[in-house]
Write a protein that holds these residues in place. Structure first.
Motif, PDB file in Angstrom:
ATOM      1  N   GLN A  80       0.831  -1.188   0.000  1.00 54.86           N
ATOM      2  CA  GLN A  80       0.000   0.000   0.000  1.00 54.86           C
ATOM      3  C   GLN A  80       0.878   1.255   0.000  1.00 54.86           C
ATOM      4  N   PRO A  81       0.312   2.410  -0.370  1.00 56.26           N
ATOM      5  CA  PRO A  81       1.106   3.657  -0.374  1.00 56.26           C
ATOM      6  C   PRO A  81       1.786   3.945   0.958  1.00 56.26           C
ATOM      7  N   GLU A  82       1.144   3.594   2.067  1.00 55.84           N
ATOM      8  CA  GLU A  82       1.762   3.888   3.358  1.00 55.84           C
ATOM      9  C   GLU A  82       3.059   3.118   3.573  1.00 55.84           C
ATOM     10  N   HIS A  83       3.189   1.952   2.941  1.00 54.55           N
ATOM     11  CA  HIS A  83       4.434   1.194   3.075  1.00 54.55           C
ATOM     12  C   HIS A  83       5.569   1.881   2.314  1.00 54.55           C
ATOM     13  N   HIS A  84       5.250   2.466   1.179  1.00 53.21           N
ATOM     14  CA  HIS A  84       6.251   3.250   0.455  1.00 53.21           C
ATOM     15  C   HIS A  84       6.640   4.487   1.251  1.00 53.21           C
ATOM     16  N   GLU A  85       5.671   5.097   1.921  1.00 49.54           N
ATOM     17  CA  GLU A  85       5.949   6.286   2.709  1.00 49.54           C
ATOM     18  C   GLU A  85       6.844   5.961   3.900  1.00 49.54           C
ATOM     19  N   VAL A  86       6.592   4.815   4.534  1.00 41.46           N
ATOM     20  CA  VAL A  86       7.441   4.395   5.649  1.00 41.46           C
ATOM     21  C   VAL A  86       8.880   4.200   5.171  1.00 41.46           C
ATOM     22  N   PHE A  87       9.027   3.529   4.035  1.00 41.02           N
ATOM     23  CA  PHE A  87      10.358   3.278   3.487  1.00 41.02           C
ATOM     24  C   PHE A  87      11.076   4.592   3.175  1.00 41.02           C
ATOM     25  N   ALA A  88      10.367   5.527   2.544  1.00 40.18           N
ATOM     26  CA  ALA A  88      10.972   6.819   2.215  1.00 40.18           C
ATOM     27  C   ALA A  88      11.366   7.581   3.488  1.00 40.18           C
ATOM     28  N   ARG A  89      10.540   7.458   4.516  1.00 39.30           N
ATOM     29  CA  ARG A  89      10.870   8.124   5.786  1.00 39.30           C
ATOM     30  C   ARG A  89      12.143   7.543   6.399  1.00 39.30           C
ATOM     31  N   LEU A  90      12.274   6.228   6.365  1.00 40.59           N
ATOM     32  CA  LEU A  90      13.454   5.595   6.949  1.00 40.59           C
ATOM     33  C   LEU A  90      14.714   5.866   6.135  1.00 40.59           C
ATOM     34  N   LEU A  91      14.554   6.149   4.848  1.00 37.83           N
ATOM     35  CA  LEU A  91      15.728   6.508   4.040  1.00 37.83           C
ATOM     36  C   LEU A  91      16.350   7.812   4.505  1.00 37.83           C
ATOM     37  N   GLU A  92      15.561   8.637   5.190  1.00 40.42           N
ATOM     38  CA  GLU A  92      16.072   9.908   5.715  1.00 40.42           C
ATOM     39  C   GLU A  92      16.710   9.753   7.090  1.00 40.42           C
ATOM     40  N   ASP A  93      16.607   8.564   7.663  1.00 41.93           N
ATOM     41  CA  ASP A  93      17.254   8.319   8.958  1.00 41.93           C
ATOM     42  C   ASP A  93      18.765   8.446   8.777  1.00 41.93           C
ATOM     43  N   PRO A  94      19.458   9.164   9.641  1.00 39.09           N
ATOM     44  CA  PRO A  94      20.902   9.389   9.452  1.00 39.09           C
ATOM     45  C   PRO A  94      21.724   8.099   9.444  1.00 39.09           C
ATOM     46  N   VAL A  95      21.349   7.116  10.251  1.00 42.49           N
ATOM     47  CA  VAL A  95      22.093   5.856  10.279  1.00 42.49           C
ATOM     48  C   VAL A  95      21.868   5.076   8.987  1.00 42.49           C
ATOM     49  N   VAL A  96      20.626   5.055   8.515  1.00 41.22           N
ATOM     50  CA  VAL A  96      20.321   4.369   7.264  1.00 41.22           C
ATOM     51  C   VAL A  96      21.052   5.029   6.101  1.00 41.22           C
ATOM     52  N   LYS A  97      21.078   6.345   6.081  1.00 34.86           N
ATOM     53  CA  LYS A  97      21.760   7.069   5.010  1.00 34.86           C
ATOM     54  C   LYS A  97      23.258   6.772   5.028  1.00 34.86           C
ATOM     55  N   ARG A  98      23.841   6.723   6.223  1.00 32.63           N
ATOM     56  CA  ARG A  98      25.276   6.416   6.318  1.00 32.63           C
ATOM     57  C   ARG A  98      25.546   4.982   5.874  1.00 32.63           C
ATOM     58  N   PHE A  99      24.632   4.080   6.197  1.00 32.80           N
ATOM     59  CA  PHE A  99      24.814   2.687   5.804  1.00 32.80           C
ATOM     60  C   PHE A  99      24.781   2.539   4.284  1.00 32.80           C
ATOM     61  N   LEU A 100      23.810   3.166   3.627  1.00 36.36           N
ATOM     62  CA  LEU A 100      23.698   3.058   2.180  1.00 36.36           C
ATOM     63  C   LEU A 100      24.895   3.694   1.486  1.00 36.36           C
ATOM     64  N   ALA A 101      25.404   4.783   2.054  1.00 33.25           N
ATOM     65  CA  ALA A 101      26.599   5.399   1.493  1.00 33.25           C
ATOM     66  C   ALA A 101      27.829   4.517   1.723  1.00 33.25           C
ATOM     67  N   TRP A 102      27.846   3.803   2.834  1.00 36.67           N
ATOM     68  CA  TRP A 102      28.965   2.924   3.176  1.00 36.67           C
ATOM     69  C   TRP A 102      29.018   1.698   2.266  1.00 36.67           C
ATOM     70  N   ASP A 103      27.860   1.197   1.855  1.00 31.61           N
ATOM     71  CA  ASP A 103      27.795   0.021   0.981  1.00 31.61           C
ATOM     72  C   ASP A 103      27.957   0.457  -0.478  1.00 31.61           C
ATOM     73  N   LYS A 104      29.131   0.910  -0.831  1.00 33.61           N
ATOM     74  CA  LYS A 104      29.370   1.469  -2.152  1.00 33.61           C
ATOM     75  C   LYS A 104      29.270   0.425  -3.261  1.00 33.61           C
ATOM     76  N   LYS A 105      29.651  -0.811  -2.963  1.00 37.88           N
ATOM     77  CA  LYS A 105      29.609  -1.864  -3.973  1.00 37.88           C
ATOM     78  C   LYS A 105      28.241  -2.544  -4.060  1.00 37.88           C
ATOM     79  N   LEU A 106      27.281  -2.062  -3.277  1.00 38.82           N
ATOM     80  CA  LEU A 106      25.905  -2.576  -3.289  1.00 38.82           C
ATOM     81  C   LEU A 106      25.855  -4.073  -3.001  1.00 38.82           C
ATOM     82  N   ARG A 107      26.709  -4.531  -2.119  1.00 38.92           N
ATOM     83  CA  ARG A 107      26.754  -5.960  -1.794  1.00 38.92           C
ATOM     84  C   ARG A 107      25.503  -6.408  -1.039  1.00 38.92           C
TER      85      ARG A 107
END
Length: 216
Positions: A80-107
């Motif tokens: 549902q749309p709310e699940h996409h909204e939750v995911f987008a909200r968590l992408l703005e979490d500072p720890v999540v953002k640092r993790f995605l930036a840290w996984d440069k090779k997308l392993r």
């Protein structure tokens, strides 16, 4: 060591329907050999008109030829749309953002694995406001557990979250077990569903995390 969550994991009863749930063998062909006799009064007919129509069966007859029958599976997506909204909200979490930036090779966090995170959010049965940082990492770890033959990259998640310490890993696995149970053990996600999830908001920046392109 990163503090993931100060609150206990909330687990709601799992939903009673899933994308890969079993389908009863009954079929609706849309044809009837005899006309049904009207045995209801006009009053009862008016009451029936007020009722919601029965849901369509997930299997529809596509063609009939003699005694042969071709079936076509209807696609049913529960995200549902709310699940996409939750995911987008968590992408703005500072720890999540640092993790995605840290996984440069997308392993451990390419676009398909991240799509599975949204699929798991849709199956866990939590309210939107209950999803926290810990749920993102639980879902991502589970996605890697399901899809990756090489189990070593999953350790990268622990290395990022806890460093060399193993003290928090038993609690993480306990929460992962509760998360899986909240989904009714329905952990398989098809590639088709992942691609459907990505088309909801195709401009979202994480859908550019294509592992094959990054290796080219």
């Amino acid at each position: 060591i990163i503090r993931l969550c100060s609150l206990p994991l909330c687990v709601m009863p799992s939903k009673s329907y899933y994308l890969n749930s079993k389908v009863e063998p009954g079929l609706q062909s849309g044809f009837s050999g005899q006309k049904r006799k009207r045995e209801c009064s006009s009053d009862s007919e008016e009451e029936l008109e007020d009722l919601d129509p029965e849901p369509k069966h997930p299997w529809d007859v596509e063609t009939l030829c003699g005694l042969e029958m071709t079936l076509k599976r209807q696609r049913v997506y529960l995200v549902q749309p709310e699940h996409h909204e939750v995911f987008a909200r968590l992408l703005e979490d500072p720890v999540v953002k640092r993790f995605l930036a840290w996984d440069k090779k997308l392993r451990v966090s390419d676009k398909y694995l991240l799509s599975m995170v949204i699929a798991y959010f849709s199956r866990a049965g939590l309210f939107s406001w209950q999803y926290q940082r810990i749920h993102f990492f639980l879902a991502l770890y589970l996605a890697n557990d399901m899809e990756e033959d090489n189990q070593a990259p999953k350790q990268d998640i622990f290395h990022f979250l806890y460093g060399k310490s193993h003290a928090q890993r038993p609690l993480f696995h306990k929460l992962r077990y509760q998360f899986i149970r909240s989904m009714g053990w329905n952990t398989w996600v098809s590639r088709e569903e992942c691609e459907e999830i990505q088309t909801y908001n195709p401009e979202l920046w994480v859908w550019g995390r294509d592992r094959l392109k990054s290796l080219a």
